[in-house]
Design a protein around this motif. Sequence first.
Motif, PDB file in Angstrom:
ATOM      1  N   VAL A  32       0.817  -1.218   0.000  1.00  0.00           N
ATOM      2  CA  VAL A  32       0.000   0.000   0.000  1.00  0.00           C
ATOM      3  C   VAL A  32       0.849   1.267   0.000  1.00  0.00           C
ATOM      4  N   ALA A  33       1.789   1.372   0.924  1.00  0.00           N
ATOM      5  CA  ALA A  33       2.617   2.579   1.039  1.00  0.00           C
ATOM      6  C   ALA A  33       3.501   2.768  -0.194  1.00  0.00           C
ATOM      7  N   ASP A  34       4.077   1.677  -0.701  1.00  0.00           N
ATOM      8  CA  ASP A  34       4.939   1.765  -1.888  1.00  0.00           C
ATOM      9  C   ASP A  34       4.148   2.236  -3.104  1.00  0.00           C
ATOM     10  N   TYR A  65     -12.687  11.413 -14.518  1.00  0.00           N
ATOM     11  CA  TYR A  65     -11.980  10.284 -15.124  1.00  0.00           C
ATOM     12  C   TYR A  65     -11.690   9.279 -14.011  1.00  0.00           C
ATOM     13  N   ALA A  66     -11.618   8.018 -14.378  1.00  0.00           N
ATOM     14  CA  ALA A  66     -11.309   6.966 -13.400  1.00  0.00           C
ATOM     15  C   ALA A  66     -10.294   6.012 -14.001  1.00  0.00           C
ATOM     16  N   VAL A  67      -9.342   5.604 -13.173  1.00  0.00           N
ATOM     17  CA  VAL A  67      -8.337   4.643 -13.622  1.00  0.00           C
ATOM     18  C   VAL A  67      -8.263   3.515 -12.608  1.00  0.00           C
ATOM     19  N   LEU A  68      -8.308   2.279 -13.107  1.00  0.00           N
ATOM     20  CA  LEU A  68      -8.179   1.087 -12.275  1.00  0.00           C
ATOM     21  C   LEU A  68      -6.726   0.636 -12.275  1.00  0.00           C
ATOM     22  N   MET A  69      -6.181   0.375 -11.098  1.00  0.00           N
ATOM     23  CA  MET A  69      -4.767  -0.016 -10.988  1.00  0.00           C
ATOM     24  C   MET A  69      -4.606  -1.085  -9.914  1.00  0.00           C
ATOM     25  N   ASP A  70      -3.645  -1.993 -10.129  1.00  0.00           N
ATOM     26  CA  ASP A  70      -3.287  -2.968  -9.108  1.00  0.00           C
ATOM     27  C   ASP A  70      -2.292  -2.349  -8.139  1.00  0.00           C
ATOM     28  N   VAL A  71      -2.425  -2.697  -6.863  1.00  0.00           N
ATOM     29  CA  VAL A  71      -1.576  -2.115  -5.833  1.00  0.00           C
ATOM     30  C   VAL A  71      -0.171  -2.699  -5.840  1.00  0.00           C
ATOM     31  N   ASP A  72       0.031  -3.830  -6.540  1.00  0.00           N
ATOM     32  CA  ASP A  72       1.330  -4.515  -6.512  1.00  0.00           C
ATOM     33  C   ASP A  72       2.366  -3.894  -7.441  1.00  0.00           C
ATOM     34  N   LEU A  73       2.012  -2.764  -8.084  1.00  0.00           N
ATOM     35  CA  LEU A  73       2.902  -2.024  -8.987  1.00  0.00           C
ATOM     36  C   LEU A  73       3.194  -2.762 -10.291  1.00  0.00           C
TER      37      LEU A  73
END
Length: 309
Positions: free
Chosen positions: A17-19, A91-99
């Motif tokens: 999360v923090a990264d 606008y909305a963007v979907l992203m994975d937290v694992d980078l």
Amino acid sequence: MRMLSVIVPCYNEEESVADFYQELMKNETFFKEKELEVEVLFIDDGSRDNTVAEVKKLREADPRVRLVSFSRNFGKEAGMYAGLEKSRGDYAVLMDVDLQDPPSLLPEMYSYIEQGYDSVATRRVNRKGEPPIRSLFARMFYRLMKRISRTEIMDGARDYRLMTRQMVNAILQMQEYNRFTKGIYGWVGFETKWIAYENVERAKGETKWNFWKLLIYSLEGITAFSTVPLSIASVMGVLFCVLAFALIIFIVVRTSIFGDPVSGWPSLVCIISLISGVQLFCMGIIGQYLAKTYLEVKRRPIYIVKEEL
């Protein structure tokens, strides 16, 4: 100012999360240049670790961080739908937290939105770091979907996608319980720009997707966006009816001419086993569609919120 909603589904991702937040905020200059107000919406999918606590720490330091926490684990599809539904941005963007979805691509993605595209999607050009068997079955799945479905599903497509509010609203209109978002993107249409990039391995933690989960997910996609399997079952049924009728005529003629010898039972057992197997296979296909219908008619909520900040 226009607002950009960054939607981040999380499940047991306390280490990431923090990264992720720090990497995302490297685009702060870009956000200011484009006069974009940003909200970072973490969707906690019933995590059993300290994911919620980590998000709350970020919120204390930055009020742009928001949290929606589920009452239990509902799955990533529910998390993505909840994020789109709770988002407030233009606008909305979907992203994975694992980078694995590089935040550094955001400026390029937004530039295409400015050019008039409704959606900017990403796809991997390779599957470096994945087990070979998993990669093989993934490629086979996309090839199969191209043949049996009219909905466009790009090979290597990620959930990492930037969309206009108009497209987000269109997706939210599709409220089915059994969701396959990669297919939904193609079904709603809109003009999409694809960006290819090299596969990025997880920064920390372990993937929550194993081979069997991905296999079940692929079956969701097939049954959600194609009725070809039902047609296959029907065609196989007709073919075996014709074959059985031909065998009956053959047996009657042979018995009339040569009598009824005892020999031949092994072939009879093989034929019965084959036909029974095909019948069970076809019933299984029909059962998959009936199961989906059963879950849909219950009209249960896609997710239940336990806490929202």
